[in-house]
Design a protein around this motif. Structure first.
Motif, PDB file in Angstrom:
ATOM      1  N   UNK A  49      14.938  66.736  47.968  1.00 43.82           N
ATOM      2  CA  UNK A  49      16.258  66.362  48.506  1.00 43.82           C
ATOM      3  C   UNK A  49      16.097  65.662  49.855  1.00 43.82           C
ATOM      4  N   UNK A  50      14.934  65.038  50.065  1.00 40.20           N
ATOM      5  CA  UNK A  50      14.623  64.381  51.335  1.00 40.20           C
ATOM      6  C   UNK A  50      15.714  63.417  51.765  1.00 40.20           C
ATOM      7  N   UNK A  51      16.209  62.604  50.848  1.00 35.36           N
ATOM      8  CA  UNK A  51      17.195  61.587  51.199  1.00 35.36           C
ATOM      9  C   UNK A  51      18.607  62.145  51.310  1.00 35.36           C
ATOM     10  N   UNK A  52      18.782  63.416  50.992  1.00 32.25           N
ATOM     11  CA  UNK A  52      20.099  64.033  51.133  1.00 32.25           C
ATOM     12  C   UNK A  52      20.420  64.281  52.607  1.00 32.25           C
ATOM     13  N   UNK A  53      19.398  64.378  53.414  1.00 33.48           N
ATOM     14  CA  UNK A  53      19.582  64.634  54.836  1.00 33.48           C
ATOM     15  C   UNK A  53      19.813  63.315  55.572  1.00 33.48           C
ATOM     16  N   UNK A  54      20.706  63.372  56.538  1.00 33.77           N
ATOM     17  CA  UNK A  54      20.941  62.180  57.359  1.00 33.77           C
ATOM     18  C   UNK A  54      19.780  61.934  58.315  1.00 33.77           C
ATOM     19  N   UNK A  55      18.924  62.925  58.450  1.00 35.95           N
ATOM     20  CA  UNK A  55      17.813  62.819  59.392  1.00 35.95           C
ATOM     21  C   UNK A  55      16.540  62.267  58.748  1.00 35.95           C
ATOM     22  N   UNK A  59      13.105  61.216  60.618  1.00 34.99           N
ATOM     23  CA  UNK A  59      11.860  61.929  60.317  1.00 34.99           C
ATOM     24  C   UNK A  59      10.729  60.942  60.038  1.00 34.99           C
ATOM     25  N   UNK A  60      11.044  59.898  59.277  1.00 34.85           N
ATOM     26  CA  UNK A  60      10.028  58.881  58.963  1.00 34.85           C
ATOM     27  C   UNK A  60       9.604  58.155  60.233  1.00 34.85           C
ATOM     28  N   UNK A  61      10.554  57.745  61.042  1.00 29.98           N
ATOM     29  CA  UNK A  61      10.225  57.036  62.279  1.00 29.98           C
ATOM     30  C   UNK A  61       9.456  57.930  63.243  1.00 29.98           C
ATOM     31  N   UNK A  62       9.822  59.210  63.310  1.00 31.98           N
ATOM     32  CA  UNK A  62       9.115  60.148  64.189  1.00 31.98           C
ATOM     33  C   UNK A  62       7.666  60.330  63.730  1.00 31.98           C
ATOM     34  N   UNK A  63       7.460  60.455  62.421  1.00 27.51           N
ATOM     35  CA  UNK A  63       6.098  60.594  61.887  1.00 27.51           C
ATOM     36  C   UNK A  63       5.288  59.336  62.189  1.00 27.51           C
ATOM     37  N   UNK A  64       5.915  58.183  61.976  1.00 25.86           N
ATOM     38  CA  UNK A  64       5.230  56.921  62.293  1.00 25.86           C
ATOM     39  C   UNK A  64       4.856  56.883  63.770  1.00 25.86           C
ATOM     40  N   UNK A  65       5.797  57.240  64.641  1.00 24.06           N
ATOM     41  CA  UNK A  65       5.545  57.178  66.084  1.00 24.06           C
ATOM     42  C   UNK A  65       4.444  58.145  66.497  1.00 24.06           C
ATOM     43  N   UNK A  66       4.430  59.336  65.899  1.00 19.66           N
ATOM     44  CA  UNK A  66       3.356  60.297  66.233  1.00 19.66           C
ATOM     45  C   UNK A  66       1.989  59.706  65.896  1.00 19.66           C
TER      46      UNK A  66
END
Length: 127
Positions: A49-55, A59-66
């Protein structure tokens, strides 16, 4: 959230490499990285249900930035090491050139002294 440390993340490398190799074989000159990302996000869409969340985008951008930050720090460290090695090599070269110049000067001084003794010997012989 902190990223998994490399030792922990490496546990999944065989699985990820297996998937990456299969995608690369299917890519036929296409961008295998984009294909792998599409596969992963497709998996998240179909099986979670990953895409069910507005976040999810955050989350993807945060993982990329890390991960980008880790790469950036590693690159800075490599650049600093390279600069330090270059400075060390430059200093070693300067020292070597200084030693060579000192040896050459000593040889010139010895040669001048030898020539002076020969001249003096010739003058003494003529007298």
């Amino acid at each position: 959230m902190a990223p998994l440390d490399d030792a922990t993340a490496e546990r999944f490398d065989p699985t990820m490499l297996h998937v990456a190799q299969q995608i690369a074989a299917m890519a036929n000159g296409e961008d295998a990285i984009n294909m792998m990302l599409d596969l992963y996000f497709g998996f998240l869409r179909r099986k979670t249900d990953f895409f069910a969340s507005e976040k999810c985008k955050e989350a993807v951008l945060a993982a990329y930035q890390r991960q980008a930050t880790i790469v950036e720090k590693a690159n800075k460290g490599k650049a600093a090491e390279k600069l330090k090695a270059s400075e060390k090599a430059g200093k070693a070269m300067e020292e070597r050139l200084a030693r060579e110049a000192a040896v050459e000067q000593q040889m010139r001084d010895e040669d001048d002294a030898r020539k002076s003794r020969l001249k003096q010997a010739e003058l003494d012989r003529k007298l």
